[in-house]
Design a protein around this motif. Structure first.
Motif, PDB file in Angstrom:
ATOM      1  N   ASP A   1      -7.329   9.643   2.512  1.00  0.00           N
ATOM      2  CA  ASP A   1      -8.436  10.350   3.154  1.00  0.00           C
ATOM      3  C   ASP A   1      -8.736  11.595   2.333  1.00  0.00           C
ATOM      4  OD1 ASP A   1     -10.169  11.832   4.697  1.00  0.00           O
ATOM      5  OD2 ASP A   1      -9.082  11.498   6.544  1.00  0.00           O
ATOM      6  N   PRO A   2      -9.910  11.659   1.663  1.00  0.00           N
ATOM      7  CA  PRO A   2     -10.221  12.813   0.820  1.00  0.00           C
ATOM      8  C   PRO A   2     -10.207  14.137   1.575  1.00  0.00           C
ATOM      9  CG  PRO A   2     -11.840  11.067   0.500  1.00  0.00           C
ATOM     10  CD  PRO A   2     -10.976  10.672   1.658  1.00  0.00           C
ATOM     11  N   ALA A   3     -10.433  14.125   2.877  1.00  0.00           N
ATOM     12  CA  ALA A   3     -10.471  15.359   3.663  1.00  0.00           C
ATOM     13  C   ALA A   3      -9.130  16.075   3.665  1.00  0.00           C
ATOM     14  CB  ALA A   3     -10.914  15.060   5.092  1.00  0.00           C
ATOM     15  N   TYR A   4      -8.037  15.327   3.471  1.00  0.00           N
ATOM     16  CA  TYR A   4      -6.712  15.928   3.522  1.00  0.00           C
ATOM     17  C   TYR A   4      -6.210  16.410   2.172  1.00  0.00           C
ATOM     18  CZ  TYR A   4      -6.492  14.148   8.232  1.00  0.00           C
ATOM     19  OH  TYR A   4      -6.757  13.902   9.553  1.00  0.00           O
ATOM     20  N   HIS A   5      -7.040  16.295   1.161  1.00  0.00           N
ATOM     21  CA  HIS A   5      -6.595  16.672  -0.185  1.00  0.00           C
ATOM     22  C   HIS A   5      -7.452  17.778  -0.792  1.00  0.00           C
ATOM     23  CE1 HIS A   5      -3.515  13.583  -0.576  1.00  0.00           C
ATOM     24  NE2 HIS A   5      -4.298  12.865   0.185  1.00  0.00           N
ATOM     25  N   GLY A   6      -8.205  18.454   0.036  1.00  0.00           N
ATOM     26  CA  GLY A   6      -8.962  19.610  -0.428  1.00  0.00           C
ATOM     27  C   GLY A   6     -10.033  19.312  -1.449  1.00  0.00           C
TER      28      GLY A   6
ATOM     29  N   VAL B   1     -14.160   9.156  -2.141  1.00  0.00           N
ATOM     30  CA  VAL B   1     -13.020   8.301  -2.445  1.00  0.00           C
ATOM     31  C   VAL B   1     -11.894   9.135  -3.053  1.00  0.00           C
ATOM     32  CG1 VAL B   1     -13.824   7.673  -4.769  1.00  0.00           C
ATOM     33  CG2 VAL B   1     -12.304   6.137  -3.552  1.00  0.00           C
ATOM     34  N   LEU B   2     -10.687   8.779  -2.697  1.00  0.00           N
ATOM     35  CA  LEU B   2      -9.486   9.334  -3.303  1.00  0.00           C
ATOM     36  C   LEU B   2      -8.498   8.184  -3.352  1.00  0.00           C
ATOM     37  CD1 LEU B   2      -8.225  11.950  -4.389  1.00  0.00           C
ATOM     38  CD2 LEU B   2      -7.384  12.396  -2.081  1.00  0.00           C
ATOM     39  N   GLY B   3      -8.262   7.650  -4.535  1.00  0.00           N
ATOM     40  CA  GLY B   3      -7.469   6.433  -4.613  1.00  0.00           C
ATOM     41  C   GLY B   3      -6.514   6.378  -5.777  1.00  0.00           C
ATOM     42  N   ASP B   4      -5.451   5.608  -5.579  1.00  0.00           N
ATOM     43  CA  ASP B   4      -4.443   5.312  -6.600  1.00  0.00           C
ATOM     44  C   ASP B   4      -4.464   3.804  -6.834  1.00  0.00           C
ATOM     45  OD1 ASP B   4      -2.695   7.584  -7.468  1.00  0.00           O
ATOM     46  OD2 ASP B   4      -2.459   7.836  -5.295  1.00  0.00           O
ATOM     47  N   PHE B   5      -4.590   3.406  -8.081  1.00  0.00           N
ATOM     48  CA  PHE B   5      -4.595   1.992  -8.432  1.00  0.00           C
ATOM     49  C   PHE B   5      -3.578   1.752  -9.530  1.00  0.00           C
ATOM     50  CE2 PHE B   5      -8.605   2.815  -6.487  1.00  0.00           C
ATOM     51  CZ  PHE B   5      -8.817   1.695  -5.711  1.00  0.00           C
ATOM     52  N   THR B   6      -2.749   0.741  -9.344  1.00  0.00           N
ATOM     53  CA  THR B   6      -1.776   0.343 -10.361  1.00  0.00           C
ATOM     54  C   THR B   6      -2.149  -1.049 -10.823  1.00  0.00           C
ATOM     55  OG1 THR B   6      -0.053   1.678  -9.335  1.00  0.00           O
ATOM     56  CG2 THR B   6       0.669  -0.044 -10.854  1.00  0.00           C
ATOM     57  N   PHE B   7      -2.230  -1.212 -12.138  1.00  0.00           N
ATOM     58  CA  PHE B   7      -2.580  -2.498 -12.722  1.00  0.00           C
ATOM     59  C   PHE B   7      -1.317  -3.248 -13.121  1.00  0.00           C
ATOM     60  CE2 PHE B   7      -6.589  -0.462 -12.748  1.00  0.00           C
ATOM     61  CZ  PHE B   7      -7.541  -1.468 -12.767  1.00  0.00           C
ATOM     62  N   GLY B   8      -1.391  -4.568 -13.020  1.00  0.00           N
ATOM     63  CA  GLY B   8      -0.257  -5.432 -13.315  1.00  0.00           C
ATOM     64  C   GLY B   8      -0.051  -5.633 -14.808  1.00  0.00           C
ATOM     65  N   GLU B   9       0.853  -6.547 -15.106  1.00  0.00           N
ATOM     66  CA  GLU B   9       1.260  -6.814 -16.482  1.00  0.00           C
ATOM     67  C   GLU B   9       0.094  -7.262 -17.358  1.00  0.00           C
ATOM     68  OE1 GLU B   9       4.996  -8.989 -18.758  1.00  0.00           O
ATOM     69  OE2 GLU B   9       4.749  -9.239 -16.599  1.00  0.00           O
ATOM     70  N   ASP B  10      -0.918  -7.905 -16.777  1.00  0.00           N
ATOM     71  CA  ASP B  10      -2.078  -8.346 -17.559  1.00  0.00           C
ATOM     72  C   ASP B  10      -3.032  -7.188 -17.883  1.00  0.00           C
ATOM     73  OD1 ASP B  10      -3.325  -7.861 -15.104  1.00  0.00           O
ATOM     74  OD2 ASP B  10      -4.119  -9.896 -14.886  1.00  0.00           O
ATOM     75  N   CYS B  11      -2.781  -6.009 -17.327  1.00  0.00           N
ATOM     76  CA  CYS B  11      -3.612  -4.804 -17.540  1.00  0.00           C
ATOM     77  C   CYS B  11      -5.063  -5.032 -17.124  1.00  0.00           C
ATOM     78  CB  CYS B  11      -3.532  -4.316 -18.984  1.00  0.00           C
ATOM     79  SG  CYS B  11      -1.893  -3.711 -19.433  1.00  0.00           S
ATOM     80  N   ALA B  12      -5.296  -6.008 -16.268  1.00  0.00           N
ATOM     81  CA  ALA B  12      -6.653  -6.312 -15.806  1.00  0.00           C
ATOM     82  C   ALA B  12      -6.739  -6.441 -14.293  1.00  0.00           C
ATOM     83  CB  ALA B  12      -7.148  -7.610 -16.454  1.00  0.00           C
ATOM     84  N   THR B  13      -5.635  -6.796 -13.655  1.00  0.00           N
ATOM     85  CA  THR B  13      -5.614  -7.049 -12.221  1.00  0.00           C
ATOM     86  C   THR B  13      -4.874  -5.934 -11.496  1.00  0.00           C
ATOM     87  OG1 THR B  13      -5.524  -9.410 -12.715  1.00  0.00           O
ATOM     88  CG2 THR B  13      -4.989  -8.757 -10.466  1.00  0.00           C
ATOM     89  N   VAL B  14      -5.449  -5.453 -10.390  1.00  0.00           N
ATOM     90  CA  VAL B  14      -4.787  -4.436  -9.571  1.00  0.00           C
ATOM     91  C   VAL B  14      -3.585  -5.079  -8.889  1.00  0.00           C
ATOM     92  CG1 VAL B  14      -5.028  -2.962  -7.528  1.00  0.00           C
ATOM     93  CG2 VAL B  14      -6.876  -3.064  -9.209  1.00  0.00           C
ATOM     94  N   SER B  15      -2.394  -4.499  -9.115  1.00  0.00           N
ATOM     95  CA  SER B  15      -1.187  -5.018  -8.470  1.00  0.00           C
ATOM     96  C   SER B  15      -0.890  -4.278  -7.173  1.00  0.00           C
ATOM     97  CB  SER B  15       0.014  -4.942  -9.418  1.00  0.00           C
ATOM     98  OG  SER B  15       0.273  -3.605  -9.791  1.00  0.00           O
ATOM     99  N   SER B  16      -1.318  -3.027  -7.078  1.00  0.00           N
ATOM    100  CA  SER B  16      -1.191  -2.279  -5.826  1.00  0.00           C
ATOM    101  C   SER B  16      -2.223  -1.165  -5.822  1.00  0.00           C
ATOM    102  CB  SER B  16       0.225  -1.715  -5.656  1.00  0.00           C
ATOM    103  OG  SER B  16       0.468  -0.698  -6.595  1.00  0.00           O
TER     104      SER B  16
END
Length: 169
Positions: free
Chosen positions: A163-168, A143-158
Motif C-alpha cells: 500500500d503506497p500510503a504506508y510508505h510515505g 503502485v509500490l511493488g517488489d518483483f523477483t524474476f526466476g532463473e529464466d530472467c523473464a518470468t516473475v517468480s514472486s
C-alpha cells in the motif's frame, strides 16, 4: 520492501484520447539493450546527479522526440525488480504518467513507439511484471511493488504489492 538497488531507472506512460474516443497509451518496442524485443514504457536510467523527474523528461525526448514539461508528469510510485540469477539487471523504477506533451512520437535508436488502447494492452509482449501493476497505474492507482524474476530472467517468480500510503510516497 526490498533494499534500495544501486541501479535507479524511471519509466513513463503517456496517454491521450484516441480517434475512437478510447484512451491510448504510448508504448514502444525496445530495439536495444535490456528487454530488447519487449514492448515497454519510455524511460531509462538516471544519470549521476539527476532526479527521476529530470531523467524521465530527458528520456521521453531522447526515445520519442516528445516534449513533456516536468509539471505535467505525475509520479505514480516505485517498482523494484530483483534478478537473483543476473544481479546486474536488478533495479528500482520510478513510475510516471502524463497526458500533456507536445510533438508527435518518432522512432529512435532505442524504441519504436506506438499508441495502444489501454483496454487492449499488449501485456503478452511486455515484461512479465507489467500485468500485475500497469493496468492499475493507467486507471489512476499508485503502485509500490517488489518483483523477483526466476532463473529464466523473464518470468516473475514472486511479487508483492504494498500500500503506497504506508510508505510515505
Amino acid at each position: 520492501m526490498s533494499p534500495v538497488s544501486p541501479y535507479q531507472v524511471c519509466v513513463a506512460f503517456l496517454t491521450r484520447a484516441g480517434a475512437d474516443g478510447r484512451t491510448e497509451v504510448l508504448l514502444g518496442r525496445k530495439k536495444t539493450g535490456l528487454g530488447s524485443g519487449n514492448i515497454v514504457g519510455l524511460g531509462g536510467k538516471l544519470e549521476p546527479g539527476e532526479t527521476a523527474l529530470e531523467a524521465i523528461v530527458r528520456e521521453i525526448e531522447e526515445e520519442s522526440g516528445l516534449l513533456v514539461e516536468p509539471g505535467d508528469l505525475t509520479e505514480m510510485g516505485l517498482v523494484k525488480f530483483a534478478f537473483p540469477y543476473r544481479e546486474n539487471w536488478s533495479q528500482d523504477s520510478t513510475v510516471f504518467v502524463a497526458s500533456r506533451f507536445s510533438g508527435e512520437p518518432q522512432e529512435s535508436d532505442e524504441v519504436s513507439p506506438d499508441w495502444f488502447p489501454i483496454d487492449e494492452l499488449p501485456l503478452h509482449a511486455m515484461w512479465d511484471d507489467a500485468k500485475y501493476w500497469l493496468p492499475a497505474v493507467l486507471a489512476g492507482e499508485r503502485v509500490l511493488g517488489d518483483f523477483t524474476f526466476g532463473e529464466d530472467c523473464a518470468t516473475v517468480s514472486s511479487h508483492e504489492l504494498h500500500d503506497p500510503a504506508y510508505h510515505g510516497r
